[in-house]
Design a protein around this motif. Structure first.
Motif, PDB file in Angstrom:
ATOM      1  N   MET A 207      -4.433  -7.268   9.732  1.00 38.19           N
ATOM      2  CA  MET A 207      -2.724  -7.118   8.730  1.00 38.19           C
ATOM      3  C   MET A 207      -2.628  -6.024   8.570  1.00 38.19           C
ATOM      4  N   LYS A 208      -1.429  -5.155   8.716  1.00 38.65           N
ATOM      5  CA  LYS A 208      -0.941  -4.977   7.713  1.00 38.65           C
ATOM      6  C   LYS A 208      -0.772  -5.027   6.212  1.00 38.65           C
ATOM      7  N   GLY A 209      -0.596  -4.165   5.428  1.00 38.96           N
ATOM      8  CA  GLY A 209       0.128  -4.437   4.525  1.00 38.96           C
ATOM      9  C   GLY A 209       0.646  -3.219   3.452  1.00 38.96           C
ATOM     10  N   LEU A 210       1.099  -3.129   2.504  1.00 37.47           N
ATOM     11  CA  LEU A 210       1.021  -1.835   2.208  1.00 37.47           C
ATOM     12  C   LEU A 210       0.449  -1.647   0.628  1.00 37.47           C
ATOM     13  N   TYR A 211       0.014  -0.538   0.050  1.00 38.63           N
ATOM     14  CA  TYR A 211      -1.015   0.059  -0.530  1.00 38.63           C
ATOM     15  C   TYR A 211       0.061   1.206  -1.036  1.00 38.63           C
ATOM     16  N   TYR A 212      -0.970   1.301  -2.240  1.00 38.99           N
ATOM     17  CA  TYR A 212      -0.048   1.972  -3.568  1.00 38.99           C
ATOM     18  C   TYR A 212      -1.384   3.651  -2.862  1.00 38.99           C
ATOM     19  N   ARG A 213      -1.222   4.675  -2.863  1.00 40.65           N
ATOM     20  CA  ARG A 213      -2.768   5.443  -3.577  1.00 40.65           C
ATOM     21  C   ARG A 213      -2.942   6.003  -4.553  1.00 40.65           C
ATOM     22  N   ILE A 214      -3.792   6.755  -4.974  1.00 44.95           N
ATOM     23  CA  ILE A 214      -3.946   6.627  -6.022  1.00 44.95           C
ATOM     24  C   ILE A 214      -3.738   7.806  -6.887  1.00 44.95           C
ATOM     25  N   THR A 215      -5.148   8.911  -6.463  1.00 42.24           N
ATOM     26  CA  THR A 215      -4.828  10.187  -5.571  1.00 42.24           C
ATOM     27  C   THR A 215      -3.870  10.872  -4.568  1.00 42.24           C
ATOM     28  N   THR A 216      -2.768  11.754  -5.266  1.00 43.07           N
ATOM     29  CA  THR A 216      -2.421  11.766  -4.240  1.00 43.07           C
ATOM     30  C   THR A 216      -2.114  12.857  -4.444  1.00 43.07           C
ATOM     31  N   SER A 217      -1.951  13.966  -3.346  1.00 45.03           N
ATOM     32  CA  SER A 217      -1.191  15.706  -3.550  1.00 45.03           C
ATOM     33  C   SER A 217       0.103  15.665  -3.645  1.00 45.03           C
ATOM     34  N   GLN A 218       0.755  16.570  -3.837  1.00 51.52           N
ATOM     35  CA  GLN A 218       2.255  16.637  -3.772  1.00 51.52           C
ATOM     36  C   GLN A 218       2.799  16.527  -2.924  1.00 51.52           C
ATOM     37  N   ASP A 219       2.141  16.531  -1.296  1.00 51.40           N
ATOM     38  CA  ASP A 219       2.355  16.473  -0.771  1.00 51.40           C
ATOM     39  C   ASP A 219       2.288  15.231   0.719  1.00 51.40           C
ATOM     40  N   GLU A 220       1.604  14.441  -0.289  1.00 51.39           N
ATOM     41  CA  GLU A 220       1.408  12.827   0.773  1.00 51.39           C
ATOM     42  C   GLU A 220       1.984  11.762   0.238  1.00 51.39           C
ATOM     43  N   GLU A 221       2.181  10.996   0.561  1.00 50.51           N
ATOM     44  CA  GLU A 221       3.221   9.941   0.821  1.00 50.51           C
ATOM     45  C   GLU A 221       2.224   9.060  -0.518  1.00 50.51           C
ATOM     46  N   LYS A 222       2.958   8.499  -1.220  1.00 51.85           N
ATOM     47  CA  LYS A 222       2.145   7.438  -2.097  1.00 51.85           C
ATOM     48  C   LYS A 222       1.467   5.957  -2.434  1.00 51.85           C
ATOM     49  N   PHE A 223       3.107   5.980  -0.963  1.00 54.29           N
ATOM     50  CA  PHE A 223       2.669   4.021  -0.398  1.00 54.29           C
ATOM     51  C   PHE A 223       2.816   4.628   0.942  1.00 54.29           C
ATOM     52  N   VAL A 224       1.714   3.555   1.618  1.00 52.83           N
ATOM     53  CA  VAL A 224       1.002   3.536   2.336  1.00 52.83           C
ATOM     54  C   VAL A 224       1.253   2.475   3.363  1.00 52.83           C
ATOM     55  N   PHE A 225       1.242   2.287   4.723  1.00 54.75           N
ATOM     56  CA  PHE A 225       0.906   0.981   5.350  1.00 54.75           C
ATOM     57  C   PHE A 225      -0.395   1.105   5.728  1.00 54.75           C
ATOM     58  N   GLN A 226      -1.650  -0.348   5.768  1.00 57.09           N
ATOM     59  CA  GLN A 226      -2.758   0.109   6.072  1.00 57.09           C
ATOM     60  C   GLN A 226      -3.604  -1.121   7.477  1.00 57.09           C
ATOM     61  N   GLU A 227      -4.144  -1.381   8.232  1.00 54.56           N
ATOM     62  CA  GLU A 227      -4.934  -2.505   8.918  1.00 54.56           C
ATOM     63  C   GLU A 227      -5.896  -2.700   7.997  1.00 54.56           C
ATOM     64  N   ASN A 228      -6.409  -4.034   8.044  1.00 52.92           N
ATOM     65  CA  ASN A 228      -7.320  -4.254   7.496  1.00 52.92           C
ATOM     66  C   ASN A 228      -7.455  -5.777   8.573  1.00 52.92           C
ATOM     67  N   GLU A 229      -9.109  -6.002   7.958  1.00 55.74           N
ATOM     68  CA  GLU A 229      -9.524  -6.427   9.091  1.00 55.74           C
ATOM     69  C   GLU A 229      -9.125  -8.126   7.868  1.00 55.74           C
ATOM     70  N   PRO A 230      -8.402  -9.586   9.207  1.00 53.59           N
ATOM     71  CA  PRO A 230      -7.761 -10.300   8.379  1.00 53.59           C
ATOM     72  C   PRO A 230      -9.471 -10.992   7.089  1.00 53.59           C
ATOM     73  N   ALA A 231      -9.741 -11.421   6.159  1.00 55.23           N
ATOM     74  CA  ALA A 231     -10.610 -12.309   5.433  1.00 55.23           C
ATOM     75  C   ALA A 231     -10.941 -13.310   5.267  1.00 55.23           C
ATOM     76  N   ALA A 232     -12.537 -14.015   5.419  1.00 58.48           N
ATOM     77  CA  ALA A 232     -12.819 -15.475   5.352  1.00 58.48           C
ATOM     78  C   ALA A 232     -12.461 -16.020   4.186  1.00 58.48           C
ATOM     79  N   SER A 233     -12.359 -16.966   4.070  1.00 54.43           N
ATOM     80  CA  SER A 233     -11.957 -18.677   2.581  1.00 54.43           C
ATOM     81  C   SER A 233     -13.062 -17.278   1.459  1.00 54.43           C
ATOM     82  N   PRO A 234     -13.547 -16.363   0.373  1.00 61.32           N
ATOM     83  CA  PRO A 234     -14.681 -15.792  -0.684  1.00 61.32           C
ATOM     84  C   PRO A 234     -14.475 -17.079  -1.082  1.00 61.32           C
TER      85      PRO A 234
END
Length: 348
Positions: A1-28
């Motif tokens: 599943m694709k979601g939006l994430y905030y990159r904690i440590t970023t350089s000046q040229d890197e984007e702070k917010f990125v879309f990432q694909e994660n595997e669907p989690a099972a019921s915790p």
């Protein structure tokens, strides 16, 4: 599943917010429900807080105020059943973005959504409603007949604070930061007692506030941040935030000041004035409830009451047009920079 994430440590040229694909989690656990997300509100990320809490992580999920439909329930879930429409705030340590299509959420983080309330309205109201309820009822003990000052009323938080104060029977005075804000605030029904336009920087807020309260001051002041001291450019670039001395001067005897300024500094003369007035100072931290599980029942009661008042038309959120998921990153950058006035909600 694709979601939006905030990159904690970023350089000046890197984007702070990125879309990432994660595997669907099972019921915790057996107490989790499978939620199909229909809407998710965008709120600024407290970068200092997440950097301190997640020192070993590179990314933090974006979007914690969600509304959706329950697809499955764990065997020990007692509050919900499949096809229930719910809304809630994901916990601070949640690992997935609220912009994912499907999430496994603990049932104690959700409440039922009223049938007549839309997905966007529910997701866009739940957090601001919680903050307003906490500030006015839990901290300031709002009651009929009280006088309330809400600086910057034309904001998602300020709008709900005005409406909840009106519903309780209080007299409300607010400030406007622009002509557009002033026109919006003057159309609020029931009307506020007075809208003080501070956009031109030539208005003495203390003088106007004392004039409106007959020289007695306000019983409750809920700010959205304060100016701690005058800077060299404060005359050339006047700030729209009230000065802390203005707030202290406007407090009545036995009053309550609720601030969202986490770096507030009070000098001995400031403390002495608060002492002489018998006034109390409270800090509004919107993460307090999620950081403490000892009052989970009270927390859920507040969320339910916020939704009931939204369904009854008592609370009417200050929302912008819904945002499509493919534009979420651009709008989240605007939200983080505080370039938007209204609450933005992504519709999935």
């Amino acid at each position: 599943m694709k979601g939006l994430y905030y990159r904690i440590t970023t350089s000046q040229d890197e984007e702070k917010f990125v879309f990432q694909e994660n595997e669907p989690a099972a019921s915790p656990s057996d107490y989790h429900v499978k939620l199909q997300v229909k809407a998710c509100a965008l709120t600024p990320i407290n970068t200092k807080l997440v950097s301190a809490l997640y020192q070993s992580k590179e990314h933090v999920p974006v979007g914690r105020d969600v509304a959706g439909v329950i697809l499955e329930v764990g065997p020990k879930v007692s509050f919900f059943k499949p096809d229930d429409e719910v809304v809630g705030i994901l916990p601070l340590d949640f690992v997935e973005s609220g912009l994912c299509d499907v999430l496994w959420v603990h049932e104690h983080n959700l409440v039922h959504k009223p049938d007549k309330v839309g997905w966007v309205e529910a997701a866009g109201t739940i957090r601001d409603g919680l903050c307003v309820y906490t500030a006015l009822h839990s901290l300031a003990h709002l009651a009929p007949g009280k006088s309330v000052l809400v600086p910057d009323g034309a904001s998602p938080f300020g709008t709900l604070a005005i409406q909840l104060s009106h519903h309780t029977g209080a007299t409300v005075i607010t400030t406007a930061h622009s002509e557009e804000d002033k026109q919006y605030l003057e159309k609020i029904r029931p009307p506020v007692a007075r809208v003080i336009d501070v956009s031109k920087g030539n208005v003495n807020l203390t003088e106007k506030g004392m004039e409106e309260t007959g020289g007695l001051g306000f019983d409750i002041i809920v700010d959205a941040g304060v100016m701690l001291y005058n800077t060299e450019d404060s005359h050339t670039k006047p700030t729209l935030l009230p000065h802390k001395h203005e707030i202290i001067s406007l407090l009545a005897v036995g009053s309550h000041w609720v601030t969202r300024e986490q770096h507030l500094q009070l000098d001995p003369p400031d403390s002495n004035i608060l002492f002489l007035k018998g006034a109390s100072l409270s800090y509004l931290n919107e993460e307090t409830w999620s950081l403490s599980s000892s009052q989970q029942g009270k927390y859920l009661h507040i969320l339910k009451d916020v939704m009931d008042k939204l369904g009854g038309g008592i609370l009417r959120p200050y929302l912008d047009e819904p945002v499509p998921i493919y534009e979420a990153k651009v709008f989240m950058e605007m939200v983080q920079r505080k370039d938007v006035r209204k609450r933005l909600v992504v519709q999935l």
